[in-house]
Motif scaffolding. Structure first.
Motif, PDB file in Angstrom:
ATOM      1  N   ALA A  78      11.344   1.805  -4.444  1.00  0.00           N
ATOM      2  CA  ALA A  78      12.595   1.479  -5.128  1.00  0.00           C
ATOM      3  C   ALA A  78      12.613  -0.008  -5.456  1.00  0.00           C
ATOM      4  CB  ALA A  78      13.791   1.836  -4.251  1.00  0.00           C
ATOM      5  N   LEU A  79      13.141  -0.330  -6.603  1.00  0.00           N
ATOM      6  CA  LEU A  79      13.291  -1.715  -7.029  1.00  0.00           C
ATOM      7  C   LEU A  79      14.352  -2.395  -6.167  1.00  0.00           C
ATOM      8  CD1 LEU A  79      12.340  -3.666  -9.307  1.00  0.00           C
ATOM      9  CD2 LEU A  79      14.357  -2.950 -10.577  1.00  0.00           C
ATOM     10  N   THR A  80      14.117  -3.630  -5.783  1.00  0.00           N
ATOM     11  CA  THR A  80      15.087  -4.400  -5.003  1.00  0.00           C
ATOM     12  C   THR A  80      15.888  -5.311  -5.939  1.00  0.00           C
ATOM     13  OG1 THR A  80      13.557  -6.224  -4.638  1.00  0.00           O
ATOM     14  CG2 THR A  80      13.563  -4.453  -2.980  1.00  0.00           C
ATOM     15  N   ALA A  81      16.934  -5.899  -5.406  1.00  0.00           N
ATOM     16  CA  ALA A  81      17.702  -6.877  -6.182  1.00  0.00           C
ATOM     17  C   ALA A  81      16.790  -8.043  -6.569  1.00  0.00           C
ATOM     18  CB  ALA A  81      18.900  -7.362  -5.375  1.00  0.00           C
ATOM     19  N   LYS A  82      15.928  -8.453  -5.652  1.00  0.00           N
ATOM     20  CA  LYS A  82      14.981  -9.530  -5.948  1.00  0.00           C
ATOM     21  C   LYS A  82      14.047  -9.109  -7.085  1.00  0.00           C
ATOM     22  CE  LYS A  82      11.584 -12.646  -3.960  1.00  0.00           C
ATOM     23  NZ  LYS A  82      10.892 -13.095  -2.750  1.00  0.00           N
ATOM     24  N   GLY A  83      13.676  -7.845  -7.114  1.00  0.00           N
ATOM     25  CA  GLY A  83      12.816  -7.344  -8.184  1.00  0.00           C
ATOM     26  C   GLY A  83      13.477  -7.486  -9.541  1.00  0.00           C
ATOM     27  N   ARG A  84      14.766  -7.197  -9.625  1.00  0.00           N
ATOM     28  CA  ARG A  84      15.499  -7.374 -10.895  1.00  0.00           C
ATOM     29  C   ARG A  84      15.524  -8.839 -11.300  1.00  0.00           C
ATOM     30  NH1 ARG A  84      17.520  -3.552 -13.707  1.00  0.00           N
ATOM     31  NH2 ARG A  84      17.862  -1.533 -12.801  1.00  0.00           N
ATOM     32  N   VAL A  85      15.722  -9.731 -10.325  1.00  0.00           N
ATOM     33  CA  VAL A  85      15.728 -11.168 -10.612  1.00  0.00           C
ATOM     34  C   VAL A  85      14.355 -11.605 -11.106  1.00  0.00           C
ATOM     35  CG1 VAL A  85      15.934 -13.464  -9.572  1.00  0.00           C
ATOM     36  CG2 VAL A  85      17.611 -11.694  -9.024  1.00  0.00           C
TER      37      VAL A  85
ATOM     38  N   GLN B  49      14.827   5.980  -5.990  1.00  0.00           N
ATOM     39  CA  GLN B  49      13.459   5.930  -5.479  1.00  0.00           C
ATOM     40  C   GLN B  49      12.560   6.786  -6.370  1.00  0.00           C
ATOM     41  OE1 GLN B  49      13.465   7.106  -1.379  1.00  0.00           O
ATOM     42  NE2 GLN B  49      14.962   5.573  -0.806  1.00  0.00           N
ATOM     43  N   TYR B  50      11.349   6.291  -6.597  1.00  0.00           N
ATOM     44  CA  TYR B  50      10.365   7.020  -7.402  1.00  0.00           C
ATOM     45  C   TYR B  50       9.127   7.292  -6.564  1.00  0.00           C
ATOM     46  CZ  TYR B  50      13.093   5.963 -11.553  1.00  0.00           C
ATOM     47  OH  TYR B  50      14.099   5.894 -12.482  1.00  0.00           O
ATOM     48  N   THR B  51       8.537   8.462  -6.748  1.00  0.00           N
ATOM     49  CA  THR B  51       7.297   8.797  -6.057  1.00  0.00           C
ATOM     50  C   THR B  51       6.121   8.209  -6.825  1.00  0.00           C
ATOM     51  OG1 THR B  51       6.943  10.842  -7.289  1.00  0.00           O
ATOM     52  CG2 THR B  51       8.276  10.995  -5.256  1.00  0.00           C
TER      53      THR B  51
ATOM     54  N   ALA C 177       9.638  -7.427  -4.620  1.00  0.00           N
ATOM     55  CA  ALA C 177      10.262  -6.783  -5.776  1.00  0.00           C
ATOM     56  C   ALA C 177      10.596  -5.321  -5.535  1.00  0.00           C
ATOM     57  CB  ALA C 177       9.351  -6.904  -7.000  1.00  0.00           C
ATOM     58  N   VAL C 178       9.933  -4.698  -4.569  1.00  0.00           N
ATOM     59  CA  VAL C 178      10.176  -3.283  -4.275  1.00  0.00           C
ATOM     60  C   VAL C 178      10.216  -3.052  -2.770  1.00  0.00           C
ATOM     61  CG1 VAL C 178       9.084  -2.435  -6.395  1.00  0.00           C
ATOM     62  CG2 VAL C 178       7.713  -2.649  -4.335  1.00  0.00           C
ATOM     63  N   ASP C 179      10.904  -1.983  -2.391  1.00  0.00           N
ATOM     64  CA  ASP C 179      10.884  -1.478  -1.015  1.00  0.00           C
ATOM     65  C   ASP C 179      10.057  -0.211  -1.025  1.00  0.00           C
ATOM     66  OD1 ASP C 179      12.478  -3.341   0.326  1.00  0.00           O
ATOM     67  OD2 ASP C 179      14.331  -2.285  -0.224  1.00  0.00           O
ATOM     68  N   LEU C 180       9.142  -0.105  -0.073  1.00  0.00           N
ATOM     69  CA  LEU C 180       8.309   1.090   0.049  1.00  0.00           C
ATOM     70  C   LEU C 180       8.817   1.962   1.181  1.00  0.00           C
ATOM     71  CD1 LEU C 180       4.645  -0.218  -0.242  1.00  0.00           C
ATOM     72  CD2 LEU C 180       6.136   0.652  -2.023  1.00  0.00           C
ATOM     73  N   HIS C 181       8.732   3.247   0.974  1.00  0.00           N
ATOM     74  CA  HIS C 181       9.022   4.228   2.004  1.00  0.00           C
ATOM     75  C   HIS C 181       7.707   4.957   2.247  1.00  0.00           C
ATOM     76  CE1 HIS C 181      13.279   3.391   1.461  1.00  0.00           C
ATOM     77  NE2 HIS C 181      12.949   3.247   0.194  1.00  0.00           N
ATOM     78  N   ILE C 182       7.278   4.984   3.497  1.00  0.00           N
ATOM     79  CA  ILE C 182       5.950   5.499   3.810  1.00  0.00           C
ATOM     80  C   ILE C 182       6.047   6.727   4.702  1.00  0.00           C
ATOM     81  CG2 ILE C 182       3.737   4.938   4.886  1.00  0.00           C
ATOM     82  CD1 ILE C 182       4.348   1.986   4.126  1.00  0.00           C
ATOM     83  N   ARG C 183       5.311   7.750   4.307  1.00  0.00           N
ATOM     84  CA  ARG C 183       5.178   8.983   5.076  1.00  0.00           C
ATOM     85  C   ARG C 183       3.717   9.379   5.075  1.00  0.00           C
ATOM     86  NH1 ARG C 183       9.078  13.062   2.594  1.00  0.00           N
ATOM     87  NH2 ARG C 183      10.281  11.224   2.159  1.00  0.00           N
ATOM     88  N   ALA C 184       3.262  10.017   6.091  1.00  0.00           N
ATOM     89  CA  ALA C 184       1.842  10.367   6.203  1.00  0.00           C
ATOM     90  C   ALA C 184       1.383  11.340   5.121  1.00  0.00           C
ATOM     91  CB  ALA C 184       1.557  10.960   7.581  1.00  0.00           C
ATOM     92  N   SER C 185       2.260  12.159   4.600  1.00  0.00           N
ATOM     93  CA  SER C 185       1.854  13.215   3.677  1.00  0.00           C
ATOM     94  C   SER C 185       1.998  12.834   2.204  1.00  0.00           C
ATOM     95  CB  SER C 185       2.684  14.472   3.952  1.00  0.00           C
ATOM     96  OG  SER C 185       4.057  14.182   3.724  1.00  0.00           O
ATOM     97  N   SER C 186       1.689  11.591   1.845  1.00  0.00           N
ATOM     98  CA  SER C 186       1.898  11.150   0.472  1.00  0.00           C
ATOM     99  C   SER C 186       0.598  10.927  -0.307  1.00  0.00           C
ATOM    100  CB  SER C 186       2.731   9.875   0.453  1.00  0.00           C
ATOM    101  OG  SER C 186       2.123   8.876   1.236  1.00  0.00           O
TER     102      SER C 186
ATOM    103  N   PRO D  85      -2.435  11.180  -2.830  1.00  0.00           N
ATOM    104  CA  PRO D  85      -3.355  10.051  -2.765  1.00  0.00           C
ATOM    105  C   PRO D  85      -2.656   8.691  -2.815  1.00  0.00           C
ATOM    106  CG  PRO D  85      -3.275  10.806  -5.009  1.00  0.00           C
ATOM    107  CD  PRO D  85      -2.361  11.712  -4.198  1.00  0.00           C
ATOM    108  N   TYR D  86      -1.347   8.688  -2.731  1.00  0.00           N
ATOM    109  CA  TYR D  86      -0.596   7.437  -2.776  1.00  0.00           C
ATOM    110  C   TYR D  86      -0.430   6.883  -1.365  1.00  0.00           C
ATOM    111  CZ  TYR D  86       0.181   9.134  -7.430  1.00  0.00           C
ATOM    112  OH  TYR D  86      -0.028   9.603  -8.695  1.00  0.00           O
ATOM    113  N   LEU D  87      -0.294   5.567  -1.268  1.00  0.00           N
ATOM    114  CA  LEU D  87      -0.140   4.910   0.032  1.00  0.00           C
ATOM    115  C   LEU D  87       1.324   4.804   0.447  1.00  0.00           C
ATOM    116  CD1 LEU D  87      -2.745   2.035  -0.466  1.00  0.00           C
ATOM    117  CD2 LEU D  87      -3.066   4.249   0.672  1.00  0.00           C
ATOM    118  N   PHE D  88       2.211   5.442  -0.288  1.00  0.00           N
ATOM    119  CA  PHE D  88       3.647   5.410  -0.026  1.00  0.00           C
ATOM    120  C   PHE D  88       4.238   6.736  -0.483  1.00  0.00           C
ATOM    121  CE2 PHE D  88       2.713   3.871  -4.207  1.00  0.00           C
ATOM    122  CZ  PHE D  88       3.643   4.477  -5.026  1.00  0.00           C
TER     123      PHE D  88
END
Length: 88
Positions: free
Chosen positions: A69-76, A22-24, A51-60, A62-65
């Motif tokens: 992380a890249l998904t298997a579909k994202g690699r395809v 996972q990347y911030t 293509a990606v899965d987002l993980h969302i937390r309130a304290s992120s 200026p980002y909305l996530f």
């Protein structure tokens, strides 16, 4: 499949070329040179494509996530688009 935007391509390059984890938003900004608002838009575009899965937390701000992380579909998707410049 619709063509993804240039900023979404930059994010894909960063994710595919990096370690599978996972990347911030801050990390993606540093890897791509994109400001937070453009990272947000590109990541949302990739999320809509599955293509990606987002993980969302309130304290992120200026980002909305908090992380992405890249998904298997994202690699395809990456392989099918045959983006030049990356042999991953």
């Amino acid at each position: 499949m619709e063509k993804m935007g240039k900023n979404a391509e930059k994010i894909m390059y960063a994710l595919v070329g990096g370690i599978m984890r996972q990347y911030t938003g801050k990390e993606l900004s540093a890897m791509t040179g994109l400001p937070p608002n453009e990272v947000n838009t590109a990541v949302r575009e990739l999320e809509r494509m599955g293509a990606v899965d987002l993980h969302i937390r309130a304290s992120s701000e200026p980002y909305l996530f908090s992380s992405v992380a890249l998904t298997a579909k994202g690699r395809v998707i990456f392989q099918e688009t045959k983006m030049p410049g990356c042999d991953t």
